[in-house]
Design an enzyme around this catalytic site. Structure first.
Site, short mmCIF file in Angstrom:
data_model
loop_
_atom_site.label_atom_id
_atom_site.label_comp_id
_atom_site.label_asym_id
_atom_site.label_seq_id
_atom_site.Cartn_x
_atom_site.Cartn_y
_atom_site.Cartn_z
N TRP A 292 0.81 -1.21 0.00
CA TRP A 292 0.00 0.00 0.00
C TRP A 292 0.84 1.26 0.00
O TRP A 292 0.54 2.22 -0.72
CB TRP A 292 -1.00 -0.02 1.17
CG TRP A 292 -2.03 -1.09 0.95
CD1 TRP A 292 -2.16 -2.26 1.62
CD2 TRP A 292 -3.02 -1.12 -0.10
NE1 TRP A 292 -3.17 -3.01 1.08
CE2 TRP A 292 -3.72 -2.34 0.03
CE3 TRP A 292 -3.38 -0.25 -1.11
CZ2 TRP A 292 -4.77 -2.70 -0.82
CZ3 TRP A 292 -4.42 -0.59 -1.97
CH2 TRP A 292 -5.11 -1.80 -1.82
N ASP B 234 -1.66 6.27 6.60
CA ASP B 234 -2.72 5.42 6.08
C ASP B 234 -2.98 4.34 7.13
O ASP B 234 -2.20 3.40 7.28
CB ASP B 234 -2.29 4.79 4.76
CG ASP B 234 -3.29 3.76 4.23
OD1 ASP B 234 -4.33 3.55 4.89
OD2 ASP B 234 -3.03 3.16 3.17
N LYS C 253 -12.19 -2.12 6.30
CA LYS C 253 -11.44 -3.14 7.04
C LYS C 253 -12.01 -3.25 8.46
O LYS C 253 -12.42 -4.30 8.90
CB LYS C 253 -9.97 -2.76 7.12
CG LYS C 253 -9.37 -2.23 5.83
CD LYS C 253 -9.05 -3.31 4.83
CE LYS C 253 -8.30 -2.74 3.63
NZ LYS C 253 -8.01 -3.74 2.63
#
Lengths: 370, 370
Positions: A109, A180, A204
């Site tokens: 990511w 993040d 999530k």
């Protein structure tokens, strides 16, 4: 709630979108035709009407309470996922600044994030774990960040590799820390005042796909140029309390319910963290007890409490593991296509019972196949 | 479905997010804990898993069937609403093209769209209805579009003003026609092959807020530069079948159910258009029959079949109208804050019974207050 309606739910180890708390889904079910007092579904309500404005304000207030977010920060509910934040952050904080943004690259990511940042200005890799196949996060002291950096960016939990920062990375006080937190948001208490921007897509740990929470220090909001595409400018969203355009109303509503579940049912983020550590411990203990059979991807001191990643001795055994696990209602355990192996995502909403069932299955599987 | 669960639903005239078909909400309620065969809520399913991929493919296939969309077009499910399309369209089709984009400015939404386009390149106003307070759309022949324009942009139905194009505006064959169809999408059949891009946020006629449908001719997909923020590049989304990042899964699921309701319960878009015309006629007939009391905003030949906008003789009467209407379960009739007056949004999902109830109330109100 009838027994039949819930009887066939599996233990869903999906990395995201992921399991939601059953009490939240049950409330959604009760209210989906008529939100109390509204005479309509939340999906049907004007975002500017009194009822929905209260829902959005309550979601924000509950997040603020859970995380201890001060008035120095705005809380925004945006669309476009983490991926749009990959662009919005440098578009607002880097483009035209004459500065360099620093990135800690610790997995898939943060690698994607830096690619978008490079389109917007000067970017430097302060640390990369690529050579060791992203099996760790850097210890403090293994990198340095100049005092005049545009910001320091990191991903607190790399979902795919299963590595997690135990605490915030070191960062000069003059440099906004940007995180993040998509896959560990609301899984533990955080010192929000250490951050410039803390953001997370919801799917999530915090709600359904389609809403991204951005917690942004108010002085950073003003940095975006008016020449930016309007949706990409934090200022527009902040000035309008996330109602610059129609927000993803239903996703915000569910996110608010998840936040209430954390605050009221679980007892807050410290209690959630304790439960999450115990759940992860159940699986890592089995990995450690069977080193020749289960091989964890992450170095032990960087292990994610959210995504437990490991390999088995062969592709055949991995396929067998996934297939037999499914027979025990243990679902979505296949690792990400870019890494392979097994990944058990055990976010907040995964009940301890699900992890215990998986642990028991893992023990049994190694005894039969090890 | 128990009677109590639906008994207190109102007639919701909200302009968006707006009423959804009750059978769709009832199906959502049944499936929200466990999507059949999945053992989990749709909100909990991986977007890359077999079950959700089938849901998304079915939603696309049903839209293609309803609108007759050929393989020359991609159908994308994006986030960010119409407002992000205001930027994505010029970012992909105008920026760096050396051409000029032409805009028909017929109300609030096309006015917002052109402001974003001006950030991306040369823009020309081919027609503006501003001087007549956006009470009409231009007849063919009242504007001209050069053969080498980057594209011609228009908004087929201006939600706030209540004006609607009866058919596509004239446009040279060499120029891609780009349409914001947010508030009349799926309300009538369309000749999709006339369009370069036809897009709609879902929350008026097609589903909940949080997903935007973009129907784009495939040759136009390639025009975006790789330097664009990744989320803003149509190419990324098209190559990944709208799974470049996590899409708004639940919103896509509901949109698919709405499309099935249109195809299977209503009988397609021609039948829907007939019903919509009849519903709108019930209200416009009363406006026309009481010209001294109800003053329609739109010129008669430009009236929207979706948003019926009108004023009463005084602010006091308007407030009284809204308040008394609410007592008859007629909800969300207040006009947009930028225009005022009354707005009855009567999208696909507003049942004829709701419009008849409003018509009856309007007749009664004028007889008592006229």
């Amino acid at each position: 709630m009838s027994a039949t309606a819930t009887a066939h739910r599996v233990f869903n180890f999906s990395a995201g979108p992921a399991a939601l708390p059953l009490p939240v889904l049950q409330q959604v079910q009760e209210e989906v035709l008529c939100y109390p007092g509204a005479g309509a579904s939340v999906m049907e309500l004007s975002h500017r009407g009194k009822v929905f404005v209260e829902i959005a304000e309550d979601a924000e207030a509950t997040l603020r309470r859970l995380l201890g977010i001060s008035d120095d920060y705005a809380v925004l509910f945006l669309q476009g996922g983490a991926v749009l934040q990959f662009s919005m952050i440098p578009a607002n904080l880097l483009r035209g600044s004459g500065k360099t943004a620093q990135y800690l690259v610790t997995g898939s990511w943060s690698t994607k994030a830096i690619k978008e940042a490079q389109k917007e200005g000067d970017v430097s890799i302060a640390y990369s774990g690529k050579e060791s196949n992203f099996n760790h996060v850097p210890p403090s002291g293994d990198y340095s960040v100049p005092d005049d950096a545009a910001y320091l960016y990191y991903c607190s939990n790399e979902t795919i590799q299963g590595v997690q920062f135990g605490s915030e990375p070191q960062c000069p006080a003059s440099v906004p820390l940007v995180c993040d937190s998509s896959s560990d948001f609301l899984s533990r208490p955080l010192a929000v005042d250490k951050y410039g921007i803390l953001y997370a897509c919801a799917q999530k740990n915090a709600g359904p796909a389609g809403v991204t929470v951005v917690v942004i220090r108010k002085d950073l909001i003003e940095r975006g140029s008016d020449s930016l595409p309007g949706y990409l400018n934090y200022k527009n969203h902040a000035e309008a309390n996330s109602m610059w355009n129609t927000p993803p109303t239903f996703a915000i509503y569910v996110l608010g319910k998840v936040a209430h579940w954390l605050a009221d049912d679980i007892g807050g983020l410290a209690a959630m963290e304790k439960a999450n550590r115990e759940k992860a411990g159940l699986l890592y203990d089995i990995i450690d007890a069977n080193p020749g059979f289960y091989t964890g991807h992450a170095k032990a001191d960087c292990r994610s409490q959210m995504n437990v990643t490991f390999n088995l001795p062969s592709d055949e055994l991995q396929a067998k593991f996934i297939s037999e696990a499914a027979e025990h209602d243990l679902d979505s355990l296949k690792g990400h296509r870019s890494v392979g192996g097994i990944r058990a995502s055990i976010y907040n909403a995964m009940p301890r019972e699900g992890v215990e069932t998986l642990a028991s299955f893992m023990k049994d599987f190694v005894s039969k196949n090890g």
